[in-house]
Write a protein that holds these residues in place. Structure first.
Motif, PDB file in Angstrom:
ATOM      1  N   PRO A   1     -10.116  91.511   7.339  1.00 23.78           N
ATOM      2  CA  PRO A   1     -10.294  90.095   6.991  1.00 23.78           C
ATOM      3  C   PRO A   1      -9.380  89.230   7.841  1.00 23.78           C
ATOM      4  O   PRO A   1      -8.329  89.672   8.289  1.00 23.78           O
ATOM      5  CB  PRO A   1      -9.874  90.044   5.520  1.00 23.78           C
ATOM      6  N   ARG A   2      -9.797  88.006   8.069  1.00 31.57           N
ATOM      7  CA  ARG A   2      -8.974  87.123   8.886  1.00 31.57           C
ATOM      8  C   ARG A   2      -7.663  86.790   8.188  1.00 31.57           C
ATOM      9  O   ARG A   2      -7.572  86.836   6.965  1.00 31.57           O
ATOM     10  CB  ARG A   2      -9.734  85.826   9.136  1.00 31.57           C
ATOM     11  N   GLY A   3      -6.659  86.443   9.001  1.00 32.81           N
ATOM     12  CA  GLY A   3      -5.364  86.057   8.448  1.00 32.81           C
ATOM     13  C   GLY A   3      -4.936  84.702   8.980  1.00 32.81           C
ATOM     14  O   GLY A   3      -5.344  84.303  10.076  1.00 32.81           O
TER      15      GLY A   3
ATOM     16  N   PHE B   1     -15.891  78.864  12.429  1.00 31.48           N
ATOM     17  CA  PHE B   1     -16.664  79.628  11.448  1.00 31.48           C
ATOM     18  C   PHE B   1     -17.773  80.413  12.152  1.00 31.48           C
ATOM     19  O   PHE B   1     -18.267  80.009  13.207  1.00 31.48           O
ATOM     20  CB  PHE B   1     -17.304  78.694  10.412  1.00 31.48           C
ATOM     21  N   VAL B   2     -18.145  81.525  11.535  1.00 31.81           N
ATOM     22  CA  VAL B   2     -19.222  82.384  12.037  1.00 31.81           C
ATOM     23  C   VAL B   2     -20.278  82.533  10.945  1.00 31.81           C
ATOM     24  O   VAL B   2     -20.065  82.105   9.810  1.00 31.81           O
ATOM     25  CB  VAL B   2     -18.691  83.768  12.454  1.00 31.81           C
TER      26      VAL B   2
ATOM     27  N   SER C   1     -14.361  83.819   7.424  1.00 30.72           N
ATOM     28  CA  SER C   1     -14.236  85.257   7.606  1.00 30.72           C
ATOM     29  C   SER C   1     -15.538  85.901   7.155  1.00 30.72           C
ATOM     30  O   SER C   1     -15.924  85.759   6.006  1.00 30.72           O
ATOM     31  CB  SER C   1     -13.063  85.732   6.752  1.00 30.72           C
ATOM     32  N   PRO C   2     -16.254  86.548   8.073  1.00 30.13           N
ATOM     33  CA  PRO C   2     -17.579  87.041   7.721  1.00 30.13           C
ATOM     34  C   PRO C   2     -17.554  88.053   6.584  1.00 30.13           C
ATOM     35  O   PRO C   2     -16.667  88.879   6.496  1.00 30.13           O
ATOM     36  CB  PRO C   2     -18.086  87.683   9.007  1.00 30.13           C
TER      37      PRO C   2
ATOM     38  N   ARG D   1     -13.575  90.739   1.014  1.00 30.08           N
ATOM     39  CA  ARG D   1     -13.805  90.405   2.410  1.00 30.08           C
ATOM     40  C   ARG D   1     -13.248  89.020   2.776  1.00 30.08           C
ATOM     41  O   ARG D   1     -13.437  88.554   3.894  1.00 30.08           O
ATOM     42  CB  ARG D   1     -15.302  90.461   2.791  1.00 30.08           C
ATOM     43  N   TRP D   2     -12.636  88.328   1.823  1.00 30.33           N
ATOM     44  CA  TRP D   2     -12.087  87.015   2.133  1.00 30.33           C
ATOM     45  C   TRP D   2     -10.896  87.146   3.068  1.00 30.33           C
ATOM     46  O   TRP D   2     -10.321  88.219   3.234  1.00 30.33           O
ATOM     47  CB  TRP D   2     -11.624  86.314   0.855  1.00 30.33           C
ATOM     48  N   GLY D   3     -10.514  86.010   3.625  1.00 26.31           N
ATOM     49  CA  GLY D   3      -9.335  85.977   4.484  1.00 26.31           C
ATOM     50  C   GLY D   3      -8.064  86.027   3.655  1.00 26.31           C
ATOM     51  O   GLY D   3      -8.099  86.007   2.425  1.00 26.31           O
TER      52      GLY D   3
END
Ligand SMILES: *[C@@H]1O[C@H](CO)[C@@H](O)[C@H](O)[C@H]1NC(C)=O
Ligand SMILES: *[C@@H]1O[C@H](CO)[C@@H](O)[C@H](O)[C@H]1NC(C)=O
Length: 359
Positions: free
Chosen positions: A44-46, A76-77, A260-261, A272-274
């Protein structure tokens, strides 16, 4: 494949078995359809969220001195990740915090800004919207969601657990002390010109997350170095101009663009969240979650158990029975009955309702 949103407005596959169970008046836990396992493509993104010396003024304009300190997130994606085309318009976010609140700034590039809904707590994503999700303790249960449109109309809701685990939205919940503002760079609801977009500012007081602390006493809000699970999403609709108004193109599903996809068309996969890390000292590097692989593995067990349960009307009692691939099966310890299970991979345990708990 476009899963319908449930009538309460959330994105998820409609569960036919559960609907049937409602008709006959019972809702056993196993009546829920097994959720599709998200493709785990990356960590996940940070984001390092810095402490603001002076809070930004919530007026929708991102010209405050405070915002200069805060970096932009990645653009964003698509919600399904890199296998889908890049969103056609850019969206990005900045965050700051202090003792009072989490501050969010969003830049939503959009040549045709429109919004119709003006009733609080209506299903805002029927318009193009911006959405914020927060799960402070990161256990995947008891999290908050905020949606708003370009008219600054809001919908705030609380989820006791994800829909896929039988959770229901608590709409009556309100984020105490929430401040939001929108500024439009262009004209709202006027198709005669081309707009630049709209910007959003949110001040979400920590006191407005009290309900998520589950009554725990003590300080609200993060300490230096602590991380919360957070996600952002933007809904975009294809439109045409009819009699001088923007009108949604019939039969087209919405686009979901996210920070975050998720790997699946469902925002309600908190795992799956950041991860937003609150820091006081500028220049502090982001520290990834050292338990990420353990948590991913446990979610793999959870999704496999949901599928197993659908097929065998009970949960698997061992990892071998589950047919897990990859890492040694002996690594995961499973305790299961027909209707419940817990899987442990030290120091974390996941339950049949996807809640994570640290031993
Ligand atoms: C947005 O809505 C909030 C809450 O209703 C209000 O306080 C604020 O003034 C509005 N402002 C703008 C600029 O959108
Ligand atoms: C945000 O949510 C979307 C949709 O659920 C997901 O695809 C994405 O990975 C999430 N991103 C982050 C950083 O959490």
């Amino acid at each position: 494949m476009t899963p319908a949103r449930l009538p309460n407005g959330e994105k998820m596959r409609p569960p036919p078995l559960a609907a049937l169970a409602v008709i006959v008046g019972v809702l056993p836990a196993f009546a829920l359809q097994p959720p599709a396992a998200p493709e785990v493509v990356a960590a996940p993104r940070g984001y390092v969220c810095l402490r603001a010396a002076t809070p930004p003024k919530v007026d929708g304009r991102l010209d405050d001195e405070a915002w200069k300190l805060a970096p932009w997130t990645e653009d964003f994606v698509d919600i399904e990740g890199a296998k889908k085309p890049k969103p056609r318009h850019r969206t990005r976010v900045k965050m700051l915090w202090d003792a009072e609140a989490l501050y969010v700034a969003a830049e939503i590039t959009e040549p045709h800004v429109w919004a119709t809904i003006d009733r609080h707590d209506a299903v805002i994503f029927q318009d193009p919207d911006f959405e914020v999700f927060v799960d402070p303790d990161g256990d995947g249960h008891l999290y908050a969601e905020l949606e708003l449109n370009a008219r600054n109309t809001t919908w705030d809701l609380l989820l006791t657990k994800p829909y896929k685990d039988g959770g229901k939205a608590v709409n009556a919940w309100e984020i105490a002390g929430l401040k939001t503002a929108v500024a439009v760079q262009g004209t709202l609801n006027d198709p005669r010109d081309t707009d630049t977009g709209w910007t959003v500012e949110v001040a979400w007081p920590w006191a407005g997350l009290r309900e998520l602390a589950d009554g725990a006493p003590g300080q609200l809000g993060p300490r230096d170095g602590e991380s919360y699970r957070v996600n952002f999403s933007r809904v975009e609709w294809d439109t045409e101009v009819v009699a001088g108004n923007y009108v949604k193109v019939k039969g087209r599903p919405e686009h979901n663009w996210v920070w975050s996809p998720q790997g699946v068309i469902d925002m309600h996969r908190p795992e799956r969240w950041g991860r937003v890390q609150f820091r006081t000292a500028p220049g502090t590097a982001y520290t990834p979650d050292i338990d990420q692989r353990v948590k991913d593995r446990l979610h793999e067990v959870y999704y496999a158990q949901r599928a197993y349960r659908e097929k065998h009307s009970r949960y698997a009692r061992t990892a071998a029975e589950l047919g897990l691939q990859g890492a040694p099966q002996a690594d995961v310890a499973i305790e299961a009955t027909r209707n419940t299970f817990e899987a442990t991979l030290k120091p974390w345990t996941i339950a049949h309702d996807s809640r994570l708990r640290r031993e």
